[in-house]
Design a protein around this motif. Structure first.
Motif, PDB file in Angstrom:
ATOM      1  N   TRP A  23       0.823  -1.211   0.000  1.00 21.86           N
ATOM      2  CA  TRP A  23       0.000   0.000   0.000  1.00 21.86           C
ATOM      3  C   TRP A  23       0.863   1.270   0.000  1.00 21.86           C
ATOM      4  O   TRP A  23       0.478   2.291  -0.569  1.00 21.86           O
ATOM      5  N   VAL A  24       2.048   1.158   0.642  1.00 20.73           N
ATOM      6  CA  VAL A  24       2.972   2.307   0.615  1.00 20.73           C
ATOM      7  C   VAL A  24       3.399   2.561  -0.838  1.00 20.73           C
ATOM      8  O   VAL A  24       3.428   3.700  -1.308  1.00 20.73           O
ATOM      9  N   GLU A  25       3.676   1.475  -1.543  1.00 19.79           N
ATOM     10  CA  GLU A  25       4.069   1.586  -2.954  1.00 19.79           C
ATOM     11  C   GLU A  25       2.917   2.106  -3.819  1.00 19.79           C
ATOM     12  O   GLU A  25       3.111   2.880  -4.745  1.00 19.79           O
ATOM     13  N   VAL A  26       1.685   1.651  -3.508  1.00 21.89           N
ATOM     14  CA  VAL A  26       0.517   2.123  -4.259  1.00 21.89           C
ATOM     15  C   VAL A  26       0.409   3.644  -4.097  1.00 21.89           C
ATOM     16  O   VAL A  26       0.213   4.376  -5.074  1.00 21.89           O
ATOM     17  N   TRP A  27       0.577   4.109  -2.864  1.00 25.55           N
ATOM     18  CA  TRP A  27       0.469   5.551  -2.588  1.00 25.55           C
ATOM     19  C   TRP A  27       1.548   6.323  -3.354  1.00 25.55           C
ATOM     20  O   TRP A  27       1.290   7.381  -3.930  1.00 25.55           O
ATOM     21  N   HIS A  28       2.742   5.726  -3.416  1.00 23.34           N
ATOM     22  CA  HIS A  28       3.810   6.387  -4.157  1.00 23.34           C
ATOM     23  C   HIS A  28       3.447   6.493  -5.638  1.00 23.34           C
ATOM     24  O   HIS A  28       3.649   7.537  -6.266  1.00 23.34           O
ATOM     25  N   GLU A  29       2.873   5.406  -6.190  1.00 22.18           N
ATOM     26  CA  GLU A  29       2.498   5.400  -7.618  1.00 22.18           C
ATOM     27  C   GLU A  29       1.397   6.427  -7.899  1.00 22.18           C
ATOM     28  O   GLU A  29       1.397   7.077  -8.941  1.00 22.18           O
ATOM     29  N   ILE A  30       0.445   6.551  -6.942  1.00 19.07           N
ATOM     30  CA  ILE A  30      -0.628   7.550  -7.134  1.00 19.07           C
ATOM     31  C   ILE A  30       0.004   8.939  -7.253  1.00 19.07           C
ATOM     32  O   ILE A  30      -0.336   9.724  -8.144  1.00 19.07           O
ATOM     33  N   LYS A  31       0.975   9.201  -6.368  1.00 22.57           N
ATOM     34  CA  LYS A  31       1.623  10.521  -6.397  1.00 22.57           C
ATOM     35  C   LYS A  31       2.453  10.691  -7.683  1.00 22.57           C
ATOM     36  O   LYS A  31       2.516  11.765  -8.253  1.00 22.57           O
ATOM     37  N   ASN A  39       3.712  -2.330 -11.733  1.00 17.40           N
ATOM     38  CA  ASN A  39       3.806  -1.519 -10.521  1.00 17.40           C
ATOM     39  C   ASN A  39       2.547  -1.790  -9.676  1.00 17.40           C
ATOM     40  O   ASN A  39       1.534  -2.246 -10.200  1.00 17.40           O
ATOM     41  N   PRO A  40       2.613  -1.548  -8.357  1.00 19.24           N
ATOM     42  CA  PRO A  40       1.506  -1.950  -7.469  1.00 19.24           C
ATOM     43  C   PRO A  40       0.160  -1.307  -7.818  1.00 19.24           C
ATOM     44  O   PRO A  40      -0.882  -1.957  -7.673  1.00 19.24           O
ATOM     45  N   LEU A  41       0.163  -0.083  -8.295  1.00 19.67           N
ATOM     46  CA  LEU A  41      -1.114   0.552  -8.648  1.00 19.67           C
ATOM     47  C   LEU A  41      -1.722  -0.137  -9.877  1.00 19.67           C
ATOM     48  O   LEU A  41      -2.926  -0.390  -9.944  1.00 19.67           O
ATOM     49  N   ALA A  42      -0.855  -0.477 -10.847  1.00 23.11           N
ATOM     50  CA  ALA A  42      -1.320  -1.198 -12.037  1.00 23.11           C
ATOM     51  C   ALA A  42      -1.915  -2.543 -11.622  1.00 23.11           C
ATOM     52  O   ALA A  42      -2.961  -2.961 -12.119  1.00 23.11           O
ATOM     53  N   ASP A  50      18.006   3.089 -17.124  1.00 24.03           N
ATOM     54  CA  ASP A  50      19.196   3.451 -16.364  1.00 24.03           C
ATOM     55  C   ASP A  50      19.630   2.230 -15.571  1.00 24.03           C
ATOM     56  O   ASP A  50      18.874   1.273 -15.447  1.00 24.03           O
ATOM     57  N   ASP A  51      20.845   2.262 -15.019  1.00 22.21           N
ATOM     58  CA  ASP A  51      21.313   1.078 -14.300  1.00 22.21           C
ATOM     59  C   ASP A  51      21.334   1.280 -12.789  1.00 22.21           C
ATOM     60  O   ASP A  51      22.043   0.593 -12.073  1.00 22.21           O
ATOM     61  N   ARG A  52      20.539   2.256 -12.304  1.00 15.44           N
ATOM     62  CA  ARG A  52      20.426   2.379 -10.851  1.00 15.44           C
ATOM     63  C   ARG A  52      19.701   1.149 -10.328  1.00 15.44           C
ATOM     64  O   ARG A  52      18.808   0.627 -11.008  1.00 15.44           O
ATOM     65  N   PRO A  53      20.022   0.672  -9.126  1.00 15.95           N
ATOM     66  CA  PRO A  53      19.390  -0.562  -8.656  1.00 15.95           C
ATOM     67  C   PRO A  53      17.892  -0.407  -8.439  1.00 15.95           C
ATOM     68  O   PRO A  53      17.407   0.682  -8.139  1.00 15.95           O
ATOM     69  N   ALA A  54      17.183  -1.534  -8.612  1.00 10.65           N
ATOM     70  CA  ALA A  54      15.725  -1.507  -8.465  1.00 10.65           C
ATOM     71  C   ALA A  54      15.342  -1.828  -7.028  1.00 10.65           C
ATOM     72  O   ALA A  54      14.632  -2.779  -6.756  1.00 10.65           O
ATOM     73  N   GLU A  55      15.873  -1.042  -6.079  1.00 13.55           N
ATOM     74  CA  GLU A  55      15.608  -1.350  -4.669  1.00 13.55           C
ATOM     75  C   GLU A  55      14.121  -1.226  -4.332  1.00 13.55           C
ATOM     76  O   GLU A  55      13.643  -1.741  -3.337  1.00 13.55           O
ATOM     77  N   ASP A  56      13.361  -0.537  -5.224  1.00  8.78           N
ATOM     78  CA  ASP A  56      11.943  -0.284  -4.940  1.00  8.78           C
ATOM     79  C   ASP A  56      11.042  -1.427  -5.379  1.00  8.78           C
ATOM     80  O   ASP A  56       9.880  -1.457  -5.045  1.00  8.78           O
ATOM     81  N   GLU A  57      11.595  -2.350  -6.138  1.00  6.47           N
ATOM     82  CA  GLU A  57      10.730  -3.392  -6.703  1.00  6.47           C
ATOM     83  C   GLU A  57      10.064  -4.210  -5.605  1.00  6.47           C
ATOM     84  O   GLU A  57      10.699  -4.574  -4.622  1.00  6.47           O
ATOM     85  N   ILE A  58       8.763  -4.489  -5.767  1.00  3.55           N
ATOM     86  CA  ILE A  58       8.105  -5.319  -4.749  1.00  3.55           C
ATOM     87  C   ILE A  58       8.555  -6.762  -4.914  1.00  3.55           C
ATOM     88  O   ILE A  58       8.597  -7.281  -6.021  1.00  3.55           O
ATOM     89  N   LYS A  59       8.926  -7.381  -3.824  1.00  4.70           N
ATOM     90  CA  LYS A  59       9.457  -8.751  -3.893  1.00  4.70           C
ATOM     91  C   LYS A  59       8.306  -9.747  -3.859  1.00  4.70           C
ATOM     92  O   LYS A  59       7.273  -9.483  -3.324  1.00  4.70           O
TER      93      LYS A  59
END
Ligand code: HEM
Ligand code: HEM
Length: 235
Positions: free
Chosen positions: A102-110, A126-129, A226-235
């Motif tokens: 839900w934290v990720e969903v809120w981020h996607e809404i923003k 992404n979680p909202l999708a 880009d090659d920044r790490p995907a630390e945000d990906e939901i596991k």
């Protein structure tokens, strides 16, 4: 399928069955939406014998052919969810019980509202999708298939599998035939809202997100810009 690594430049996400299913059902739903609308709000009657123009006959025929394409496609999709990679199960089981989801969903809404400037990086949806795909696509599609087959069973009649498996309990459950028509019709509008939003978001994210979007549903590969790490990906 090898273990996914955050730093990989491309990840194979959508297998051929899922991609074929996606585009076949897009055409099926387009045909179902147009013909369904015309069944509910028919064009003016034509003069002369019905068999000379067969107007409603063709409209209903296309609806039923597309309906069976949708049903077979959906069965194929469920089979892939059972035997496919972990992404093929995503849309059927969003992790609604997880706070982090839900934290990720809120981020996607923003992010979609253009309040935050930095998009996150996802290998799957992404979680909202995911939320939209489950509540506005999977559930309404199941509902349309069940109510559609219940209506269809009225034509094929008692003793047919459509009548015995669907009409016999769905029509009494909803009241009477007209109620099933109304609910079936309303579910269409839910799907229409999903499709409009989905196409807008697919094009928007294709341009603005950190990963490939539309080409992924064509080639199966997710590429990262880009090659920044995907630390945000939901596991
Ligand atoms: C995306 C999926 C679908 C959409 C958007 C859709 C849409 C519609 C709409 C809007 C109607 C008119 C309802 C009314 O106002 O009376 C309709 C009728 C109908 N649909 Fe669907 N439908 C879908 C899937 C299905 C499926 C899977 C079946 C299964 C066979 C089906 C069978 C029927 C039948 C039998 C009717 C009634 C036809 C008649 O009374 O002449 N539909 N549909
Ligand atoms: C009736 C029309 C459509 C429906 C019902 C629909 C439905 C869906 C569903 C359920 C998924 C999830 C796939 C999965 O993980 O199983 C999906 C993914 C996707 N769809 Fe559609 N779709 C439609 C039309 C389109 C169109 C026209 C486009 C192109 C602009 C499109 C682009 C995509 C893309 C790019 C994905 C993958 C998104 C991602 O990787 O996160 N879709 N669609």
């Amino acid at each position: 399928m090898p273990e996914l690594k955050d730093t990989q430049e491309a990840v194979y996400v959508y297998g051929p069955w899922i991609r074929i299913w996606h585009w076949v059902q897009m055409f099926a739903i387009l045909a179902l939406g147009i013909t369904g609308y015309l069944i509910g709000s028919p064009p003016e009657s034509l003069s002369g014998e019905a068999y000379d123009h067969y107007q409603m006959g063709y409209i209903r025929y296309i609806h039923f052919v597309a309906a069976y394409a949708l049903i077979i496609g959906f069965i194929v999709r469920i089979w892939r969810a059972v035997v496919g990679n972990r992404h093929s199960r995503e849309i059927f089981a969003p992790p609604l019980w997880r706070k982090s989801f839900w934290v990720e969903v809120w981020h996607e809404i923003k992010w979609y509202a253009m309040i935050v400037k930095e998009p996150k990086k996802y290998v799957g949806h992404n979680p909202l999708a995911l939320l939209a795909m489950f509540f506005l696509y999977v559930l309404p599609t199941v509902f349309l298939i069940f109510t559609g087959l219940a209506l269809y069973g009225e034509g094929t009649g008692m003793g047919s599998w459509q009548y015995d498996w669907f009409s016999s309990w769905i029509i009494p459950l909803m009241g009477q035939s007209q109620d099933v028509h109304t609910w079936h019709h309303m579910a269409m509008w839910v799907l229409v809202c999903f499709v409009i939003t989905h196409v807008y978001v697919a094009v928007r994210e294709d341009i603005m997100s950190r990963q490939s979007i539309i080409s992924s549903m064509i080639s199966g590969w997710r590429q990262f810009k880009d090659d920044r790490p995907a630390e945000d990906e939901i596991k």
